[in-house]
Motif scaffolding. Sequence first.
Motif, PDB file in Angstrom:
ATOM      1  N   SER B  26     -14.626  -1.296  -5.529  1.00 54.95           N
ATOM      2  CA  SER B  26     -14.228   0.090  -5.290  1.00 54.95           C
ATOM      3  C   SER B  26     -12.725   0.201  -5.437  1.00 54.95           C
ATOM      4  CB  SER B  26     -14.631   0.537  -3.883  1.00 54.95           C
ATOM      5  OG  SER B  26     -16.029   0.532  -3.754  1.00 54.95           O
ATOM      6  N   VAL B  27     -12.291   1.289  -6.038  1.00 51.25           N
ATOM      7  CA  VAL B  27     -10.859   1.513  -6.235  1.00 51.25           C
ATOM      8  C   VAL B  27     -10.474   2.811  -5.546  1.00 51.25           C
ATOM      9  CG1 VAL B  27      -9.021   1.871  -7.931  1.00 51.25           C
ATOM     10  CG2 VAL B  27     -10.923   0.310  -8.451  1.00 51.25           C
ATOM     11  N   VAL B  28      -9.538   2.715  -4.610  1.00 51.48           N
ATOM     12  CA  VAL B  28      -9.056   3.902  -3.919  1.00 51.48           C
ATOM     13  C   VAL B  28      -7.668   4.241  -4.465  1.00 51.48           C
ATOM     14  CG1 VAL B  28      -8.428   4.909  -1.696  1.00 51.48           C
ATOM     15  CG2 VAL B  28     -10.349   3.301  -1.841  1.00 51.48           C
ATOM     16  N   LEU B  29      -7.538   5.407  -5.055  1.00 52.58           N
ATOM     17  CA  LEU B  29      -6.254   5.858  -5.590  1.00 52.58           C
ATOM     18  C   LEU B  29      -5.528   6.611  -4.480  1.00 52.58           C
ATOM     19  CD1 LEU B  29      -7.731   7.068  -8.988  1.00 52.58           C
ATOM     20  CD2 LEU B  29      -6.448   4.943  -8.585  1.00 52.58           C
ATOM     21  N   ALA B  30      -4.441   6.039  -3.998  1.00 56.08           N
ATOM     22  CA  ALA B  30      -3.678   6.639  -2.904  1.00 56.08           C
ATOM     23  C   ALA B  30      -2.213   6.680  -3.305  1.00 56.08           C
ATOM     24  CB  ALA B  30      -3.867   5.817  -1.625  1.00 56.08           C
ATOM     25  N   LEU B  49      -8.987   3.951 -15.058  1.00 60.27           N
ATOM     26  CA  LEU B  49     -10.347   4.490 -14.905  1.00 60.27           C
ATOM     27  C   LEU B  49     -11.369   3.785 -15.802  1.00 60.27           C
ATOM     28  CD1 LEU B  49      -9.467   8.314 -14.694  1.00 60.27           C
ATOM     29  CD2 LEU B  49      -9.833   6.728 -12.805  1.00 60.27           C
ATOM     30  N   ASP B  50     -10.893   2.937 -16.730  1.00 59.77           N
ATOM     31  CA  ASP B  50     -11.820   2.189 -17.590  1.00 59.77           C
ATOM     32  C   ASP B  50     -12.534   1.071 -16.844  1.00 59.77           C
ATOM     33  OD1 ASP B  50     -10.942   3.763 -19.629  1.00 59.77           O
ATOM     34  OD2 ASP B  50      -9.617   2.252 -20.529  1.00 59.77           O
ATOM     35  N   ALA B  52     -14.840  -1.021 -14.513  1.00 60.14           N
ATOM     36  CA  ALA B  52     -16.179  -0.780 -13.963  1.00 60.14           C
ATOM     37  C   ALA B  52     -16.083  -0.829 -12.444  1.00 60.14           C
ATOM     38  CB  ALA B  52     -17.148  -1.842 -14.479  1.00 60.14           C
ATOM     39  N   ALA B  53     -16.035   0.326 -11.823  1.00 56.93           N
ATOM     40  CA  ALA B  53     -15.807   0.385 -10.379  1.00 56.93           C
ATOM     41  C   ALA B  53     -16.192   1.759  -9.861  1.00 56.93           C
ATOM     42  CB  ALA B  53     -14.331   0.121 -10.066  1.00 56.93           C
ATOM     43  N   ASP B  54     -16.361   1.864  -8.549  1.00 54.26           N
ATOM     44  CA  ASP B  54     -16.482   3.165  -7.898  1.00 54.26           C
ATOM     45  C   ASP B  54     -15.069   3.665  -7.617  1.00 54.26           C
ATOM     46  OD1 ASP B  54     -19.281   3.149  -7.813  1.00 54.26           O
ATOM     47  OD2 ASP B  54     -19.256   1.919  -5.983  1.00 54.26           O
ATOM     48  N   PHE B  55     -14.789   4.892  -8.000  1.00 56.09           N
ATOM     49  CA  PHE B  55     -13.439   5.425  -7.823  1.00 56.09           C
ATOM     50  C   PHE B  55     -13.364   6.477  -6.728  1.00 56.09           C
ATOM     51  CE2 PHE B  55     -12.944   3.429 -11.911  1.00 56.09           C
ATOM     52  CZ  PHE B  55     -11.650   2.969 -11.853  1.00 56.09           C
ATOM     53  N   TYR B  56     -12.320   6.360  -5.928  1.00 57.37           N
ATOM     54  CA  TYR B  56     -12.037   7.326  -4.870  1.00 57.37           C
ATOM     55  C   TYR B  56     -10.585   7.779  -4.993  1.00 57.37           C
ATOM     56  CZ  TYR B  56     -16.243   5.290  -2.792  1.00 57.37           C
ATOM     57  OH  TYR B  56     -17.525   4.854  -2.579  1.00 57.37           O
ATOM     58  N   VAL B  57     -10.329   9.004  -4.567  1.00 58.17           N
ATOM     59  CA  VAL B  57      -8.936   9.444  -4.468  1.00 58.17           C
ATOM     60  C   VAL B  57      -8.719   9.952  -3.044  1.00 58.17           C
ATOM     61  CG1 VAL B  57      -9.444  11.786  -5.336  1.00 58.17           C
ATOM     62  CG2 VAL B  57      -7.115  10.868  -5.531  1.00 58.17           C
ATOM     63  N   LEU B  58      -7.587   9.584  -2.455  1.00 56.79           N
ATOM     64  CA  LEU B  58      -7.308   9.959  -1.070  1.00 56.79           C
ATOM     65  C   LEU B  58      -6.869  11.431  -1.023  1.00 56.79           C
ATOM     66  CD1 LEU B  58      -7.153   8.756   1.841  1.00 56.79           C
ATOM     67  CD2 LEU B  58      -4.738   8.267   1.401  1.00 56.79           C
ATOM     68  N   THR B  59      -7.668  12.245  -0.376  1.00 55.47           N
ATOM     69  CA  THR B  59      -7.446  13.694  -0.368  1.00 55.47           C
ATOM     70  C   THR B  59      -6.047  14.070   0.111  1.00 55.47           C
ATOM     71  OG1 THR B  59      -9.786  14.060   0.041  1.00 55.47           O
ATOM     72  CG2 THR B  59      -8.314  15.890   0.545  1.00 55.47           C
ATOM     73  N   GLU B  60      -5.618  13.451   1.201  1.00 56.79           N
ATOM     74  CA  GLU B  60      -4.314  13.791   1.768  1.00 56.79           C
ATOM     75  C   GLU B  60      -3.193  13.573   0.736  1.00 56.79           C
ATOM     76  OE1 GLU B  60      -6.717  12.163   3.301  1.00 56.79           O
ATOM     77  OE2 GLU B  60      -6.863  12.761   5.416  1.00 56.79           O
ATOM     78  N   VAL B  73      -9.704  14.367 -13.419  1.00 55.54           N
ATOM     79  CA  VAL B  73      -9.984  14.247 -14.851  1.00 55.54           C
ATOM     80  C   VAL B  73     -11.368  13.695 -15.134  1.00 55.54           C
ATOM     81  CG1 VAL B  73      -7.557  13.992 -15.506  1.00 55.54           C
ATOM     82  CG2 VAL B  73      -8.922  11.944 -14.992  1.00 55.54           C
ATOM     83  N   ASP B  74     -12.043  13.183 -14.105  1.00 55.06           N
ATOM     84  CA  ASP B  74     -13.356  12.571 -14.337  1.00 55.06           C
ATOM     85  C   ASP B  74     -14.239  12.819 -13.113  1.00 55.06           C
ATOM     86  OD1 ASP B  74     -15.545  10.733 -14.657  1.00 55.06           O
ATOM     87  OD2 ASP B  74     -14.294   9.587 -16.059  1.00 55.06           O
ATOM     88  N   ALA B  75     -15.467  13.260 -13.375  1.00 55.04           N
ATOM     89  CA  ALA B  75     -16.375  13.606 -12.281  1.00 55.04           C
ATOM     90  C   ALA B  75     -16.774  12.387 -11.458  1.00 55.04           C
ATOM     91  CB  ALA B  75     -17.635  14.288 -12.841  1.00 55.04           C
ATOM     92  N   LYS B  76     -16.531  11.196 -11.996  1.00 55.65           N
ATOM     93  CA  LYS B  76     -16.924  10.001 -11.243  1.00 55.65           C
ATOM     94  C   LYS B  76     -15.975   9.703 -10.072  1.00 55.65           C
ATOM     95  CE  LYS B  76     -14.474   6.542 -14.044  1.00 55.65           C
ATOM     96  NZ  LYS B  76     -14.594   5.466 -15.015  1.00 55.65           N
ATOM     97  N   ILE B  77     -14.825  10.386 -10.041  1.00 58.84           N
ATOM     98  CA  ILE B  77     -13.871  10.143  -8.954  1.00 58.84           C
ATOM     99  C   ILE B  77     -14.272  10.950  -7.734  1.00 58.84           C
ATOM    100  CG2 ILE B  77     -11.441  10.213  -8.255  1.00 58.84           C
ATOM    101  CD1 ILE B  77     -10.803  10.358 -11.329  1.00 58.84           C
ATOM    102  N   LYS B  78     -14.533  10.239  -6.644  1.00 64.66           N
ATOM    103  CA  LYS B  78     -14.915  10.911  -5.406  1.00 64.66           C
ATOM    104  C   LYS B  78     -13.702  11.071  -4.499  1.00 64.66           C
ATOM    105  CE  LYS B  78     -18.359   7.978  -5.662  1.00 64.66           C
ATOM    106  NZ  LYS B  78     -19.278   6.925  -5.493  1.00 64.66           N
ATOM    107  N   GLN B  79     -13.682  12.150  -3.731  1.00 63.52           N
ATOM    108  CA  GLN B  79     -12.601  12.303  -2.760  1.00 63.52           C
ATOM    109  C   GLN B  79     -12.962  11.584  -1.472  1.00 63.52           C
ATOM    110  OE1 GLN B  79     -11.510  16.833  -3.661  1.00 63.52           O
ATOM    111  NE2 GLN B  79     -10.129  15.849  -2.189  1.00 63.52           N
ATOM    112  N   VAL B  80     -11.944  11.013  -0.833  1.00 64.59           N
ATOM    113  CA  VAL B  80     -12.156  10.380   0.462  1.00 64.59           C
ATOM    114  C   VAL B  80     -10.919  10.693   1.304  1.00 64.59           C
ATOM    115  CG1 VAL B  80     -11.089   8.158  -0.189  1.00 64.59           C
ATOM    116  CG2 VAL B  80     -12.834   8.191   1.582  1.00 64.59           C
TER     117      VAL B  80
END
Lengths: 99, 99, 139, 139, 119, 119
Positions: B26-30, B49-50, B52-60, B73-80
């Motif tokens: 899992s990759v958390v973009l913060a 984003l290439d 192979a991982a679950d992607f998250y972005v930190l909402t704050e 930019v990609d629907a696979k990125i989930k907010q957390v």
Amino acid sequence: MKLGVILTESKRTEDTFERLQADKLSVVLAGNGIYHAVIKENGNTSKVLDKAADFYVLTEDLESRGFTSADLVDAKIKQVNYDGLVDLIMDEHDKFVWL
Amino acid sequence: MKLGVILTESKRTEDTFERLQADKLSVVLAGNGIYHAVIKENGNTSKVLDKAADFYVLTEDLESRGFTSADLVDAKIKQVNYDGLVDLIMDEHDKFVWL
Amino acid sequence: MAEAKELKQLFVVQRPPYKSENPKLALTHALASQTAEIYLDDGETVLPTIAFVGDGVLNALNNQKSMDHYGISSNENHVQMTLLIDLRVLVCKEDLEARGIDAGRLADGSALGADMSIEVVPFSEIQKEMEAADQLLFF
Amino acid sequence: MAEAKELKQLFVVQRPPYKSENPKLALTHALASQTAEIYLDDGETVLPTIAFVGDGVLNALNNQKSMDHYGISSNENHVQMTLLIDLRVLVCKEDLEARGIDAGRLADGSALGADMSIEVVPFSEIQKEMEAADQLLFF
Amino acid sequence: MATLTIGVFSSLVGSMSLDFAVKLAEAARKKGHDVNVWVSGNATMLSKKGQRSFKDYSSLNKTVESLLAEGAEFCACEACAEARGYKKDDTMENWQRHSMDWYLAKCAKSDKILHIGGE
Amino acid sequence: MATLTIGVFSSLVGSMSLDFAVKLAEAARKKGHDVNVWVSGNATMLSKKGQRSFKDYSSLNKTVESLLAEGAEFCACEACAEARGYKKDDTMENWQRHSMDWYLAKCAKSDKILHIGGE
């Protein structure tokens, strides 16, 4: 303008440097910027050295990181110490920036 | 191993990330890592984003920098948010690293 | 009577917001030009201009919610205040475009009552400002 | 009698020396493992291993003159001390080669009397250590 | 001889930007130049009284003290210092503490400046 | 519930790594986890007493104080603190100061750790 630039990062994270123009341009590689003067990544010299400029490497920082003049990848790179750097800043350029 | 990675730089300066392998990754973009989730440089999505991982972005951090979910930019990125991040760290992965 | 002398400083901001304090310090230092006269001779002034280049353009976006999430004033707010005191704020056109950011996403000084707006200019314009400036500070 | 339990920590150092204090802190924290027992139960130990990857390999070079020029102990010296207390120090082979650095340029633990030497290993080996470690700390 | 003003914004103990600034100030002073040093942001740390010398850290106090004795001016950003919990009493002797306008004005009064930003 | 140990090494006021660490600690505590926080290197700054709140800076003291009151442990690296001129008296109340072995041992005793290095 006569511009001096101090580069201290081993990998530049921005492209300001490539676009900078000056009538006379000097580049001082200090801190981790010295790796541009001694490391060939996969056999290639750093793109930083492609810039039309006079190149200097700060002796104190070169040697602190385990390198000497024998390791310089290009004969155009001159060594300078803090003493010489003062003259570059005070006497030989209009402006000096730390990128 | 189940590995979580927190990426906080807008430009990675090392290639450890590309080589990392894990059974579940899992990759958390913060921090400034959120730019990978919202900026296309010259029309290209970030290479991060290439992976192979679950992607998250930190909402704050996304919102602090002026972006919202509409900019992803990609629907696979989930907010957390921080609350969800705690569960990712404590319950869903063996190890979590800050790259 | 002392000679009027205006010193031009160009602050070039090349790094993204929040990771380091630098971009915000560029803006707070620019704001401080208002009171620099107390250390100067009669008629002397300093006039900073801010130029955002590279990832630095990301400081100039609107809608930054750092106050809501972290209790910290946003760099957007500081850009607005800089405009409010009539300093020029330049944003590099090519760097905005390379990131796919529309100029409509930039901080709006008029929301605070500023007459000035951000100027989106090509890098060549910023290069000219570098040459024209008496002093150059890269943040 | 408490159960003997050894906790394996892998310290991955990925940044070059001196710019940030991080690489040196990785080494000083590794050295501190010697005394961690005072906070642990009987039989418990922590065993750090250091892995240098990417630009981090530059920390492991010999001949660092930071003491002469800046009065600061070198990271080379800390690598030697780490070897002296019998901790493993791994350096990524591909990353050394990509930078054209010969393994003969690496810090030499035996100069301080260490039995251990730096191990130059492929990244796949470091990946395995990451999997085997109980805890993973990226510096 | 001329005047050089150096502003340091980044980092501190452990990074080398402060070392660079202090060594450059020292070299400039030796050549007879006047020197001003402004520390802001995290570099404010240089002004903290009572820093203990360790071999593992750069220890710049002594050099700063002799530069001060020779007439170099060192000034810390007051707000940056307060935000970090450095009160007036925490400041090394002979240092100044002012707002950021001091730095801009010192630049204006100097022949050359070097602004050290970075991270 | 489990134990999380967070180590913060980078930065401080002005960068967001410390904010991240403190907010994560707060969120973990709210979920009932035990939390330990170690600050080393420049992050040692978080332990400094008397930090003044400004709108322009993150101000983490209040959150840290309530976490301490709820039983979270905060510890500053002693050598890192001394090198920066932070004496025992400079340290916020209820903080611990230890050598680095404390951090390694706390990690060993924790279910999960997050080590925040970076620059």
